[in-house]
Design a protein around this motif. Structure first.
Motif, PDB file in Angstrom:
ATOM      1  N   ARG A  56       0.889  -1.209   0.010  1.00 51.17           N
ATOM      2  CA  ARG A  56       0.031   0.009   0.129  1.00 51.17           C
ATOM      3  C   ARG A  56       0.912   1.319   0.066  1.00 51.17           C
ATOM      4  O   ARG A  56       0.415   2.284  -0.565  1.00 51.17           O
ATOM      5  CB  ARG A  56      -0.956  -0.052   1.183  1.00 51.17           C
ATOM      6  CG  ARG A  56      -1.930  -0.953   1.081  1.00 51.17           C
ATOM      7  CD  ARG A  56      -3.383  -0.880   1.974  1.00 51.17           C
ATOM      8  NE  ARG A  56      -4.253  -2.053   1.757  1.00 51.17           N
ATOM      9  CZ  ARG A  56      -4.944  -1.926   0.916  1.00 51.17           C
ATOM     10  NH1 ARG A  56      -5.207  -1.128  -0.126  1.00 51.17           N
ATOM     11  NH2 ARG A  56      -5.958  -3.184   0.797  1.00 51.17           N
ATOM     12  N   GLU A  57       2.012   1.264   0.830  1.00 51.91           N
ATOM     13  CA  GLU A  57       2.741   2.439   0.574  1.00 51.91           C
ATOM     14  C   GLU A  57       3.539   2.803  -0.733  1.00 51.91           C
ATOM     15  O   GLU A  57       3.475   3.724  -1.238  1.00 51.91           O
ATOM     16  CB  GLU A  57       4.029   2.227   1.782  1.00 51.91           C
ATOM     17  CG  GLU A  57       4.666   3.340   1.868  1.00 51.91           C
ATOM     18  CD  GLU A  57       4.405   4.446   2.481  1.00 51.91           C
ATOM     19  OE1 GLU A  57       4.800   5.758   1.890  1.00 51.91           O
ATOM     20  OE2 GLU A  57       3.360   4.560   3.199  1.00 51.91           O
ATOM     21  N   ARG A  58       3.807   1.457  -1.060  1.00 51.36           N
ATOM     22  CA  ARG A  58       4.686   1.457  -2.590  1.00 51.36           C
ATOM     23  C   ARG A  58       3.630   2.037  -3.706  1.00 51.36           C
ATOM     24  O   ARG A  58       3.802   2.694  -4.739  1.00 51.36           O
ATOM     25  CB  ARG A  58       5.188   0.255  -2.940  1.00 51.36           C
ATOM     26  CG  ARG A  58       6.271  -0.096  -2.012  1.00 51.36           C
ATOM     27  CD  ARG A  58       6.681  -1.605  -2.164  1.00 51.36           C
ATOM     28  NE  ARG A  58       7.190  -1.893  -3.652  1.00 51.36           N
ATOM     29  CZ  ARG A  58       7.420  -3.069  -4.127  1.00 51.36           C
ATOM     30  NH1 ARG A  58       7.051  -4.249  -3.656  1.00 51.36           N
ATOM     31  NH2 ARG A  58       7.910  -2.937  -5.207  1.00 51.36           N
ATOM     32  N   LEU A  59       2.213   1.520  -3.653  1.00 51.74           N
ATOM     33  CA  LEU A  59       1.271   2.028  -4.377  1.00 51.74           C
ATOM     34  C   LEU A  59       1.019   3.610  -4.602  1.00 51.74           C
ATOM     35  O   LEU A  59       0.725   4.179  -5.529  1.00 51.74           O
ATOM     36  CB  LEU A  59      -0.113   1.380  -4.028  1.00 51.74           C
ATOM     37  CG  LEU A  59      -0.308   0.335  -4.763  1.00 51.74           C
ATOM     38  CD1 LEU A  59      -1.806  -0.569  -3.967  1.00 51.74           C
ATOM     39  CD2 LEU A  59      -0.439  -0.004  -6.256  1.00 51.74           C
ATOM     40  N   VAL A  66       9.727  -2.954   5.720  1.00 52.51           N
ATOM     41  CA  VAL A  66       8.914  -3.874   6.204  1.00 52.51           C
ATOM     42  C   VAL A  66       7.686  -4.421   5.138  1.00 52.51           C
ATOM     43  O   VAL A  66       7.135  -3.278   4.633  1.00 52.51           O
ATOM     44  CB  VAL A  66       7.942  -3.675   7.370  1.00 52.51           C
ATOM     45  CG1 VAL A  66       6.824  -4.810   7.714  1.00 52.51           C
ATOM     46  CG2 VAL A  66       8.840  -3.458   8.655  1.00 52.51           C
ATOM     47  N   GLY A  67       7.591  -5.526   4.705  1.00 49.80           N
ATOM     48  CA  GLY A  67       6.545  -5.942   3.687  1.00 49.80           C
ATOM     49  C   GLY A  67       6.551  -7.383   3.594  1.00 49.80           C
ATOM     50  O   GLY A  67       7.092  -8.239   4.601  1.00 49.80           O
ATOM     51  N   ASP A  68       5.771  -7.898   2.908  1.00 43.79           N
ATOM     52  CA  ASP A  68       5.373  -9.331   2.623  1.00 43.79           C
ATOM     53  C   ASP A  68       6.819  -9.992   1.829  1.00 43.79           C
ATOM     54  O   ASP A  68       7.042  -9.486   1.175  1.00 43.79           O
ATOM     55  CB  ASP A  68       4.123  -9.611   1.707  1.00 43.79           C
ATOM     56  CG  ASP A  68       3.607 -10.990   1.542  1.00 43.79           C
ATOM     57  OD1 ASP A  68       4.531 -11.943   1.990  1.00 43.79           O
ATOM     58  OD2 ASP A  68       2.627 -11.260   1.238  1.00 43.79           O
ATOM     59  N   ARG A  69       6.870 -10.964   2.545  1.00 43.16           N
ATOM     60  CA  ARG A  69       8.041 -11.641   2.278  1.00 43.16           C
ATOM     61  C   ARG A  69       8.257 -12.049   0.537  1.00 43.16           C
ATOM     62  O   ARG A  69       9.152 -11.895  -0.323  1.00 43.16           O
ATOM     63  CB  ARG A  69       8.351 -12.886   2.797  1.00 43.16           C
ATOM     64  CG  ARG A  69       7.498 -14.027   2.776  1.00 43.16           C
ATOM     65  CD  ARG A  69       7.856 -15.131   3.450  1.00 43.16           C
ATOM     66  NE  ARG A  69       6.799 -16.302   3.297  1.00 43.16           N
ATOM     67  CZ  ARG A  69       6.985 -17.686   3.999  1.00 43.16           C
ATOM     68  NH1 ARG A  69       8.160 -17.809   4.644  1.00 43.16           N
ATOM     69  NH2 ARG A  69       6.264 -18.602   3.905  1.00 43.16           N
ATOM     70  N   LEU A 124       5.987  -1.373 -11.903  1.00 39.10           N
ATOM     71  CA  LEU A 124       5.652  -0.012 -12.266  1.00 39.10           C
ATOM     72  C   LEU A 124       6.226   0.692 -11.122  1.00 39.10           C
ATOM     73  O   LEU A 124       5.848   2.060 -11.192  1.00 39.10           O
ATOM     74  CB  LEU A 124       3.960  -0.194 -12.157  1.00 39.10           C
ATOM     75  CG  LEU A 124       3.257  -0.125 -13.217  1.00 39.10           C
ATOM     76  CD1 LEU A 124       3.589  -1.826 -13.670  1.00 39.10           C
ATOM     77  CD2 LEU A 124       1.758  -0.076 -13.003  1.00 39.10           C
ATOM     78  N   SER A 125       7.039   0.318 -10.140  1.00 35.50           N
ATOM     79  CA  SER A 125       7.695   1.288  -9.269  1.00 35.50           C
ATOM     80  C   SER A 125       8.805   1.787  -9.909  1.00 35.50           C
ATOM     81  O   SER A 125       9.426   1.504 -11.046  1.00 35.50           O
ATOM     82  CB  SER A 125       7.953   0.377  -8.119  1.00 35.50           C
ATOM     83  OG  SER A 125       6.863  -0.370  -7.362  1.00 35.50           O
TER      84      SER A 125
END
Length: 264
Positions: free
Chosen positions: A137-140, A214-217, A262-263
């Motif tokens: 969500r932060e990267r979005l 911090v994020g999903d592995r 897309l990042s």
């Protein structure tokens, strides 16, 4: 990527080297370069990012300083900036990049080192103490800002993602991230070149942690497995996941590869 042809050495790298050898070891797509200064155990590395590249080396320095207390990552020796760009200086680590010619000739050893090394990193870095966020969500937020500014071109996407066709369609898919499998402190750029491998074939450290958080592995695993295609050819994704200790998760892999593309 490894530099092809001559690379201009910034003046401060020459000054810092003070007569020691200088070798360009990496060049990225936004004009940044990494130089090895000196040789052997005393070698140091200078990473350079020109103004306007969008790379915040001060953010990487902060992440390296935090992570160094728990894992084998480059030790920050200094940092600075001027009107042309910014730089950080780090101490060398043992081992060679997983895309060194030696390991390209032995991809089985390389992908096992990448997978087991990434698992160790996820286990070592303390989730509760990490001040950095790399959640979907932060990267979005950044992805949507890039899209609004017209900075995402589907023509440049990897062929695996060509079926999305438009930015709007891709953003619709990204709007609903999959449920987190396991929350960890992610590397943030777990492509093969950022794992170092010692002479014994095991992971000897990690580099290029400018996006650590911090994020999903699976945000790391999706990219790590994807990069085996680019660096070693087909057939090495499953061995990497086996070395990590997890079964493939196609849904999460697909989501996080799209988010990565897309990042920034």
């Amino acid at each position: 990527m490894s530099p092809q042809g001559p690379v201009q050495v910034p003046w401060f790298v020459v000054e810092f080297a003070a007569g020691r050898s200088i070798r360009a070891v990496w060049k990225n797509e936004v004009g940044g370069s990494t130089f090895q200064v000196g040789e052997g155990d005393s070698r140091q590395f200078v990473k350079w990012a020109p103004v306007g590249s969008g790379v915040e080396l001060s953010a990487e320095a902060a992440r390296l300083r935090w992570a160094a207390a728990y894992a084998v990552v480059p030790r920050v020796l200094g940092e600075g900036s001027n009107e042309a760009g910014a730089w950080i200086v780090t101490a060398g680590l043992p081992g060679r990049m997983a895309v060194d010619d030696r390991w390209k000739r032995d991809p089985g050893t390389a992908v096992r080192a990448i997978g087991s090394g990434l698992r160790a990193l996820h286990d070592e870095l303390p989730l509760a103490d990490c001040p950095f966020d790399w959640s979907a969500r932060e990267r979005l937020h950044s992805v949507r800002a890039r899209a609004a500014a017209g900075r995402i071109d589907p023509a440049n996407w990897h062929e695996d993602l060509a079926h999305f066709r438009t930015v709007e369609r891709a953003l619709d898919v990204l709007a609903e991230p999959p449920r987190v499998d396991r929350l960890v402190v992610c590397h943030g750029d777990a492509c093969a070149p950022n794992t170092l491998i010692g002479d014994d074939g095991s992971c000897s450290g990690h580099v290029d942690l400018g996006a650590l958080g911090v994020g999903d592995r699976w945000a790391d695993l999706a990219v790590a497995t994807w990069s085996t295609q680019w660096n070693y050819g087909p057939g090495w994704e499953e061995p990497l996941l086996t070395a990590y200790g997890v079964d493939a998760d196609p849904k999460r892999i697909a989501y996080y590869r799209l988010l990565w593309e897309l990042s920034d």
